[in-house]
Design an enzyme around this catalytic site. Sequence first.
Site, PDB file in Angstrom:
ATOM      1  N   ARG A 286       0.931  -1.061   0.014  1.00 12.93           N
ATOM      2  CA  ARG A 286      -0.013   0.023   0.013  1.00 12.93           C
ATOM      3  C   ARG A 286       0.865   1.246   0.007  1.00 12.93           C
ATOM      4  O   ARG A 286       0.611   2.192  -0.778  1.00 12.93           O
ATOM      5  CB  ARG A 286      -1.043  -0.059   1.273  1.00 12.93           C
ATOM      6  CG  ARG A 286      -1.509   1.364   1.482  1.00 12.93           C
ATOM      7  CD  ARG A 286      -2.678   1.396   2.651  1.00 12.93           C
ATOM      8  NE  ARG A 286      -3.485   0.148   2.409  1.00 12.93           N
ATOM      9  CZ  ARG A 286      -4.123  -0.665   3.429  1.00 12.93           C
ATOM     10  NH1 ARG A 286      -3.772   0.044   4.722  1.00 12.93           N
ATOM     11  NH2 ARG A 286      -4.979  -1.274   2.994  1.00 12.93           N
ATOM     12  N   TYR A 287       1.724   1.267   1.019  1.00 12.34           N
ATOM     13  CA  TYR A 287       2.716   2.352   1.310  1.00 12.34           C
ATOM     14  C   TYR A 287       3.650   2.476   0.149  1.00 12.34           C
ATOM     15  O   TYR A 287       4.039   1.325  -0.274  1.00 12.34           O
ATOM     16  CB  TYR A 287       3.185   2.553   2.340  1.00 12.34           C
ATOM     17  CG  TYR A 287       2.172   2.681   3.482  1.00 12.34           C
ATOM     18  CD1 TYR A 287       1.723   3.788   3.846  1.00 12.34           C
ATOM     19  CD2 TYR A 287       1.903   1.609   4.258  1.00 12.34           C
ATOM     20  CE1 TYR A 287       0.646   4.001   4.597  1.00 12.34           C
ATOM     21  CE2 TYR A 287       0.860   1.708   5.395  1.00 12.34           C
ATOM     22  CZ  TYR A 287       0.170   2.915   5.649  1.00 12.34           C
ATOM     23  OH  TYR A 287      -0.804   2.936   6.453  1.00 12.34           O
TER      24      TYR A 287
ATOM     25  N   ARG B 224       7.442   0.312   1.270  1.00 14.45           N
ATOM     26  CA  ARG B 224       7.466  -0.718   2.323  1.00 14.45           C
ATOM     27  C   ARG B 224       6.076  -1.661   2.015  1.00 14.45           C
ATOM     28  O   ARG B 224       4.937  -1.241   1.488  1.00 14.45           O
ATOM     29  CB  ARG B 224       7.246  -0.216   3.726  1.00 14.45           C
ATOM     30  CG  ARG B 224       6.168   0.736   4.075  1.00 14.45           C
ATOM     31  CD  ARG B 224       6.402   1.708   5.272  1.00 14.45           C
ATOM     32  NE  ARG B 224       5.577   2.303   5.849  1.00 14.45           N
ATOM     33  CZ  ARG B 224       5.181   3.729   5.302  1.00 14.45           C
ATOM     34  NH1 ARG B 224       6.108   4.110   4.364  1.00 14.45           N
ATOM     35  NH2 ARG B 224       4.492   4.566   5.763  1.00 14.45           N
TER      36      ARG B 224
ATOM     37  N   CYS C 269      -1.650 -18.007  15.301  1.00 17.04           N
ATOM     38  CA  CYS C 269      -1.034 -17.113  16.500  1.00 17.04           C
ATOM     39  C   CYS C 269      -0.872 -17.965  17.931  1.00 17.04           C
ATOM     40  O   CYS C 269      -1.713 -19.260  17.611  1.00 17.04           O
ATOM     41  CB  CYS C 269      -1.893 -15.888  16.840  1.00 17.04           C
ATOM     42  SG  CYS C 269      -2.153 -14.853  15.620  1.00 17.04           S
TER      43      CYS C 269
ATOM     44  N   CYS D   3      -6.638 -12.841  19.832  1.00 17.95           N
ATOM     45  CA  CYS D   3      -7.131 -11.411  20.392  1.00 17.95           C
ATOM     46  C   CYS D   3      -8.577 -11.631  19.916  1.00 17.95           C
ATOM     47  O   CYS D   3      -8.688 -11.648  18.883  1.00 17.95           O
ATOM     48  CB  CYS D   3      -6.097 -10.524  20.013  1.00 17.95           C
ATOM     49  SG  CYS D   3      -4.417 -10.804  20.171  1.00 17.95           S
TER      50      CYS D   3
ATOM     51  N   CYS E 246      -8.882  -8.980  17.004  1.00 17.45           N
ATOM     52  CA  CYS E 246      -7.938  -9.075  16.066  1.00 17.45           C
ATOM     53  C   CYS E 246      -8.446  -8.522  14.591  1.00 17.45           C
ATOM     54  O   CYS E 246      -9.564  -8.836  14.136  1.00 17.45           O
ATOM     55  CB  CYS E 246      -7.424 -10.321  15.698  1.00 17.45           C
ATOM     56  SG  CYS E 246      -6.188 -10.537  14.196  1.00 17.45           S
TER      57      CYS E 246
ATOM     58  N   ARG F 146      -7.290  -9.076  11.877  1.00 21.91           N
ATOM     59  CA  ARG F 146      -7.338  -9.897  10.386  1.00 21.91           C
ATOM     60  C   ARG F 146      -8.052 -11.090  10.762  1.00 21.91           C
ATOM     61  O   ARG F 146      -7.934 -12.244  10.546  1.00 21.91           O
ATOM     62  CB  ARG F 146      -5.909 -10.331  10.486  1.00 21.91           C
ATOM     63  CG  ARG F 146      -5.090  -9.042   9.911  1.00 21.91           C
ATOM     64  CD  ARG F 146      -3.959  -9.381   8.982  1.00 21.91           C
ATOM     65  NE  ARG F 146      -3.274  -7.999   8.813  1.00 21.91           N
ATOM     66  CZ  ARG F 146      -2.332  -7.695   9.618  1.00 21.91           C
ATOM     67  NH1 ARG F 146      -1.644  -8.520  10.301  1.00 21.91           N
ATOM     68  NH2 ARG F 146      -1.512  -6.414   8.996  1.00 21.91           N
TER      69      ARG F 146
ATOM     70  N   ASP G 256      -9.592  -1.178  15.246  1.00 20.78           N
ATOM     71  CA  ASP G 256     -10.197  -1.127  14.002  1.00 20.78           C
ATOM     72  C   ASP G 256     -11.755  -1.524  13.797  1.00 20.78           C
ATOM     73  O   ASP G 256     -12.136  -2.112  14.998  1.00 20.78           O
ATOM     74  CB  ASP G 256      -9.449  -2.066  13.090  1.00 20.78           C
ATOM     75  CG  ASP G 256      -8.069  -1.583  12.876  1.00 20.78           C
ATOM     76  OD1 ASP G 256      -7.822  -0.458  12.623  1.00 20.78           O
ATOM     77  OD2 ASP G 256      -6.969  -2.376  12.699  1.00 20.78           O
TER      78      ASP G 256
ATOM     79  N   ASP H  42      -6.452   3.874  12.053  1.00 26.70           N
ATOM     80  CA  ASP H  42      -6.203   3.216  10.467  1.00 26.70           C
ATOM     81  C   ASP H  42      -7.417   3.790   9.907  1.00 26.70           C
ATOM     82  O   ASP H  42      -8.566   3.093   9.995  1.00 26.70           O
ATOM     83  CB  ASP H  42      -6.284   1.500  10.460  1.00 26.70           C
ATOM     84  CG  ASP H  42      -4.830   1.236  10.079  1.00 26.70           C
ATOM     85  OD1 ASP H  42      -4.275   1.608   9.028  1.00 26.70           O
ATOM     86  OD2 ASP H  42      -4.038   0.334  10.945  1.00 26.70           O
TER      87      ASP H  42
ATOM     88  N   LYS I 184      -2.461   4.723   8.351  1.00 32.47           N
ATOM     89  CA  LYS I 184      -2.481   5.537   9.646  1.00 32.47           C
ATOM     90  C   LYS I 184      -2.486   6.651   9.676  1.00 32.47           C
ATOM     91  O   LYS I 184      -1.959   7.588   8.896  1.00 32.47           O
ATOM     92  CB  LYS I 184      -1.056   4.899  10.470  1.00 32.47           C
ATOM     93  CG  LYS I 184      -1.087   3.328  10.716  1.00 32.47           C
ATOM     94  CD  LYS I 184       0.475   2.999  11.361  1.00 32.47           C
ATOM     95  CE  LYS I 184       0.271   1.363  11.275  1.00 32.47           C
ATOM     96  NZ  LYS I 184       0.215   0.903   9.858  1.00 32.47           N
TER      97      LYS I 184
HETATM   98  S1  SF4 Z   1      -3.958  -9.331  17.062  1.00 34.32           S
HETATM   99 FE1  SF4 Z   1      -4.727 -11.111  15.602  1.00 34.32          FE
HETATM  100  S2  SF4 Z   1      -2.458 -11.398  14.493  1.00 34.32           S
HETATM  101 FE2  SF4 Z   1      -1.950 -10.354  16.260  1.00 34.32          FE
HETATM  102  S3  SF4 Z   1      -1.641 -11.908  17.768  1.00 34.32           S
HETATM  103 FE3  SF4 Z   1      -3.627 -11.197  18.205  1.00 34.32          FE
HETATM  104  S4  SF4 Z   1      -4.908 -12.757  16.953  1.00 34.32           S
HETATM  105 FE4  SF4 Z   1      -2.819 -12.966  16.301  1.00 34.32          FE
END
Ligand code: SF4
Length: 488
Positions: free
Chosen positions: A217-218, A221, A230, A234, A237, A239, A398, A435, A442
Site C-alpha cells: 500500500r505504502y 514498504r 498465532c 485476540c 484481531c 485480521r 479497527d 487506520d 495510519k
Molecule cells: S492481533 Fe491478531 S494477528 Fe496479532 S496476535 Fe492477536 S490474533 Fe494474532
Amino acid sequence: MRRISFLSPGAHQKSTTVGASQGGTRGAANCVLGPPARAFLLRQPPPNRIPAACDARPCLVYGFFFGGQAAPFWAGSAVDKDAKRLSFDFCAGKGLLLSCRDCDFCSAGKGFWADVPDEQWNDWRWQLRHRLTSLEEIDGRLKLTDSERRGILLASSRKLALAITPYFFTLLAPEDPDCPVRRQVIPRAEELLRAPYEMSDPCGEDKDMVAPGLVHRYPDRVLFLVTDRCASYCRYCTRSRIVSGVGEQHLSVDIEQALAYLWEHREVRDVLLSGGDPLLLSDVRLRELLGRLREIPHIEIVRIGTRVPIFLPQRVTPDLCGLLREFHPLWINIHANHAAELTAEVRDALGRLADAGIPLGNQSVLLRGVNDSADAVRDLVHKLVRARVRPYYLYQCDLIEGTDHLRVPIEEGIRIMRRLRGYTTGFAVPQYVVDGPGGGGKIPLNPEYLIGEEGGQILLRNFLGKEYRYPSCRPLQRNPGNTPHPAS
Ligand code: SF4
C-alpha cells in the site's frame, strides 16, 4: 479498618480488608490503596531481617502511613519456590506496600499445571500443544458468565478460534470477567453482534494484495503475511477474517511469488513480517525466509510484528535470538495492552531480544475495560520502558466485526493522550493512531497543541493548557534594510 485492592497477575481486582497494623503479614505485589495519610520512601531493611525465602534484593518501596502515625517498616521481596509467586513481607505495622520498583514483574507460576515439570512448561512446543481451545477445557478453570459461555460456543467457531497458551491462561483472573487480560482472549456473546459501521476487512488489505500474503500500500514498504496462526487469539484481531482458520476467508501464502514481486520492485526498502505471528514459524523456516529477504539488495530493513513474547515467552529461546541477530538491521514490534501482561517471563524474553541488538517497540490497541484510562496506559508504558521496549503506537480499535463492546470513542483516546504528554517521559508516550477505514493508512490523532496562526506568530498550547507564541520564521528578505546578522 480500611478496604484496599490488591493487583497481581491473575487477580487484577481482588480486594481485602485490613487493619491499621500489618505486622508480618504477607500480601501480593502491586497493591493499590485508598487515599494515603502520608507517603514516604521506605528505608532499606537490615540484612538480618530479610526473609529466608527471599532470593531477590530488598525492595525500594513507597509506603504509606495511616492516620499520620509514624513508625518504621520495611519490605523484602520473596519468591515462594513452589508456587513461584512473588510476595512481600509487610513488617513492623502502621503501613502498607504501594508498589515495588524492583519486583512487580511477577511470575504467575504454573497455576493449574503445577504438576508439569519445568522442562515441559518452559518448552514452547509443549505450550502450543496444550493450548486451551474449548469450553470443556475452560469451564471449571474460570467462573464463566453466560455471555462468555455463549461466546466460546458460538463466536469461536464462526469468527475467530479460541486458543490460549497455559502460560497466558495463568494471568487470567478466574473469578473476574472484567479482568483486563481475560477480556482480550475469552470470547463473549457480543462478538456475534455487528455494528453498522463494522467490516470484515477494516484496513482494506485485500484490495492491496499484490501476491498471496503480500500487501503493498505504502510507496516504499510492504506487509508480508507469512502465517495465519498465532500462539493465542485476540478477540479484537483486525485480521479475524483470515487468522486462525475459522473466519470467512482463508489466507493463502505464496512465498516464491511474494519474493519474486520484491525482487522486481526496487522501491520497496522495508518489509514487515506479520500474520498471524511470524515467530511461530520454526527456526529453520524463519532462517530460510529471512535469508531469502536479505539476498534482495534494495531491502534495507526487516521488521517483525509479533505477540509471541507476550503469549508465549518460552519461544524466545537463545537459539531464536542467535538466529535473528544474523539478519540485522531487524526490528521487532511486540503487542502488549496491559501492564499485567508484562511478567517476569516476558521481561526476561524481551531482555534476550534486546541483548541480541534488536530494537523493540510496542503496539497497543485501545480497548474498553482493558486500558481505557490514562492510569492504565501510563502503568503499561512505564513497565514497557523498564523492560527495554519503547511504546510505539496506541491504535484506535479497527472497525472489525463483533468488537463494538471493546471499542473506545476517539474523544476518550484523545483525553488519555492529553494526560500522558508532558506528564511522563517523552519517549514513553506512544503515538495514538487510527487506520483510515477501508484502507486509508495510519492517521495520527493528537490533542490540539497547535492552535493556529495570528499576526505572523504560531499560537501553541502546552500540556498544562497554557498558550505560547512562536514566530513564524519565514525566510528574511535579502535587501539592504533587512540583512541577516552573520553568525558570530
Ligand atoms: S492481533 Fe491478531 S494477528 Fe496479532 S496476535 Fe492477536 S490474533 Fe494474532
